[in-house]
Design an enzyme around this catalytic site. Structure first.
Site, PDB file in Angstrom:
ATOM      1  N   GLY A   1       0.786  -1.237   0.000  1.00 54.07           N
ATOM      2  CA  GLY A   1       0.000   0.000   0.000  1.00 54.07           C
ATOM      3  C   GLY A   1       0.811   1.276   0.000  1.00 54.07           C
ATOM      4  N   GLU A   2       2.121   1.173   0.204  1.00 53.39           N
ATOM      5  CA  GLU A   2       2.955   2.370   0.200  1.00 53.39           C
ATOM      6  C   GLU A   2       3.031   2.975  -1.197  1.00 53.39           C
ATOM      7  OE1 GLU A   2       6.749   1.376   1.817  1.00 53.39           O
ATOM      8  OE2 GLU A   2       5.996   1.194   3.874  1.00 53.39           O
TER       9      GLU A   2
ATOM     10  N   GLN B   1      -5.213  24.263  10.916  1.00 48.38           N
ATOM     11  CA  GLN B   1      -4.825  24.154  12.333  1.00 48.38           C
ATOM     12  C   GLN B   1      -3.488  24.880  12.498  1.00 48.38           C
ATOM     13  OE1 GLN B   1      -5.832  20.696  14.370  1.00 48.38           O
ATOM     14  NE2 GLN B   1      -5.008  21.429  16.289  1.00 48.38           N
TER      15      GLN B   1
ATOM     16  N   HIS C   1      -5.291  29.472   4.077  1.00 47.57           N
ATOM     17  CA  HIS C   1      -6.413  29.891   4.929  1.00 47.57           C
ATOM     18  C   HIS C   1      -5.991  31.019   5.859  1.00 47.57           C
ATOM     19  CE1 HIS C   1     -10.290  29.515   6.821  1.00 47.57           C
ATOM     20  NE2 HIS C   1      -9.749  29.316   8.006  1.00 47.57           N
TER      21      HIS C   1
ATOM     22  N   ASP D   1     -17.856  35.539   6.476  1.00 48.61           N
ATOM     23  CA  ASP D   1     -17.509  36.201   7.726  1.00 48.61           C
ATOM     24  C   ASP D   1     -16.586  37.368   7.417  1.00 48.61           C
ATOM     25  OD1 ASP D   1     -14.763  35.176   7.578  1.00 48.61           O
ATOM     26  OD2 ASP D   1     -15.633  33.265   8.186  1.00 48.61           O
TER      27      ASP D   1
ATOM     28  N   LYS E   1     -20.702  35.491  11.693  1.00 46.34           N
ATOM     29  CA  LYS E   1     -20.727  34.060  11.981  1.00 46.34           C
ATOM     30  C   LYS E   1     -20.266  33.834  13.410  1.00 46.34           C
ATOM     31  CE  LYS E   1     -17.655  31.377   9.963  1.00 46.34           C
ATOM     32  NZ  LYS E   1     -16.981  30.559   8.922  1.00 46.34           N
TER      33      LYS E   1
ATOM     34  N   ARG F   1     -19.577  30.845  16.173  1.00 47.86           N
ATOM     35  CA  ARG F   1     -19.459  29.401  16.387  1.00 47.86           C
ATOM     36  C   ARG F   1     -19.931  29.058  17.801  1.00 47.86           C
ATOM     37  NH1 ARG F   1     -17.594  25.309  13.797  1.00 47.86           N
ATOM     38  NH2 ARG F   1     -16.756  26.619  12.130  1.00 47.86           N
TER      39      ARG F   1
ATOM     40  N   ASP G   1     -15.497  32.499  -0.746  1.00 51.04           N
ATOM     41  CA  ASP G   1     -14.714  31.997   0.381  1.00 51.04           C
ATOM     42  C   ASP G   1     -13.434  31.378  -0.152  1.00 51.04           C
ATOM     43  OD1 ASP G   1     -14.088  31.613   3.007  1.00 51.04           O
ATOM     44  OD2 ASP G   1     -15.754  30.262   3.457  1.00 51.04           O
TER      45      ASP G   1
END
EC number: 2.7.6.1
Length: 295
Positions: A36-37, A96, A128, A166, A190, A192, A216
């Site tokens: 699978g590599e 992140q 982002h 936003d 917006k 959260r 966006d």
């Protein structure tokens, strides 16, 4: 001499980039070992890159794609490339950019560090958050590709309004509006409420009987975007179009957006999807040329 090397996920963009400056497009084989590599190989004349500059183009929308990029960088070095420049059309894990809770990694930093080990320079298309570019060594160059999103839009938009979901994305909406040549811009508020719950508050702009383009950088599941479009429907909006640089569009995103009343979804080829209506190759080529990496 510059040779473009494409990851399996970015073949259309790499080919368009090669055409933009009449560069050589390398022949690359993609395969897997029995366990699978991943396996990649520069083939034919592309296996000899002695003294050449190589531009690797690779979106990293999956962990496999990230590993493939690392292997392509190493293959270019092994083939004798004197310089490896990496273009990341879409940077996975890029959202992140901080540790949101104790014990969490800064995933964007971890990914950036690994890519940096095989690159002399890195260009990231519409990250982002531009702060992720500082995680690369040397610091990566952000490429603003939002302007190309005006190209596939209908030329007859009625008193268009360009809306971002936003306030943080308002510059994207302004860029698309400016490229289109006319219209008004605004954004939604917006809030959260939790990791899965987002409340959308209508803006004050009058959208009654006006065409709206919602802009966006990334659309993933389409959940937040479809909620925003539903709010517009309640206010008597005309036609609604959705544009994004990175059309991730996973799960039932197309269905959600269509059911919310979206007439069409337009994205770029940073991610190769059915919605990829326009290429970022021209703006990427300009950035590379300006930096001296593409003739």
């Amino acid at each position: 001499m510059t040779t473009i090397v494409s990851a399996s996920s970015s073949q259309s963009l790499a080919a368009a980039l090669a055409r933009e400056r009449d560069a050589t497009l390398a022949s690359v084989a993609y395969d897997r070992f029995p366990d699978g590599e991943l396996f990649v190989s520069l083939e034919g004349e592309s296996a000899d890159l002695e003294g050449e500059r190589v531009v690797v183009v690779a979106a990293t929308a999956s962990s496999d794609a990230h590993v493939e990029l690392l292997c392509l960088q190493d293959a270019a070095r092994e083939a004798g490339a004197s310089e490896v420049v990496t273009v990341v059309p879409y940077m996975g894990y890029g959202r992140q950019d901080r540790a949101f809770e104790p014990g969490q990694p800064i995933s964007a930093r971890a990914v950036a560090r690994s890519i940096s080990t095989g690159a002399d320079a890195v260009f990231v298309v519409t990250p982002h958050e531009e702060t992720v570019c500082t995680f690369f060594d040397p610091t990566a160059t952000p490429v603003d590709a939002a302007s190309v999103l005006a190209d596939p839009l209908p030329t007859d938009l009625e008193e268009p309004v360009f809306l971002s979901p936003d306030s943080g994305a308002i510059e994207l909406a302004e860029t698309v509006r400016d490229a289109y040549g006319r219209g008004e811009t605004d954004y939604f508020e917006k809030t959260r409420r939790s990791g899965t719950e987002v409340e959308i508050s209508p803006s004050d702009v009058d959208v009654a009987n006006r065409d709206v383009v919602v802009v966006d950088d990334i659309i993933a599941t389409g959940g937040t975007m479809s909620e925003a479009v539903a709010v517009l429907g309640d206010r008597g909006v005309g036609r609604v179009f959705v544009t994004c640089v990175h059309p991730l569009l996973v799960r039932n995103a197309y269905t959600r957006l269509s059911n919310a009343g979206v007439e069409a979804v337009y994205g770029t080829d940073t991610l190769e999807r059915p919605a990829s209506a326009v290429s970022v190759a021209p703006v990427v080529a300009d950035e590379l040329e300006s930096a001296g990496y593409l003739d």
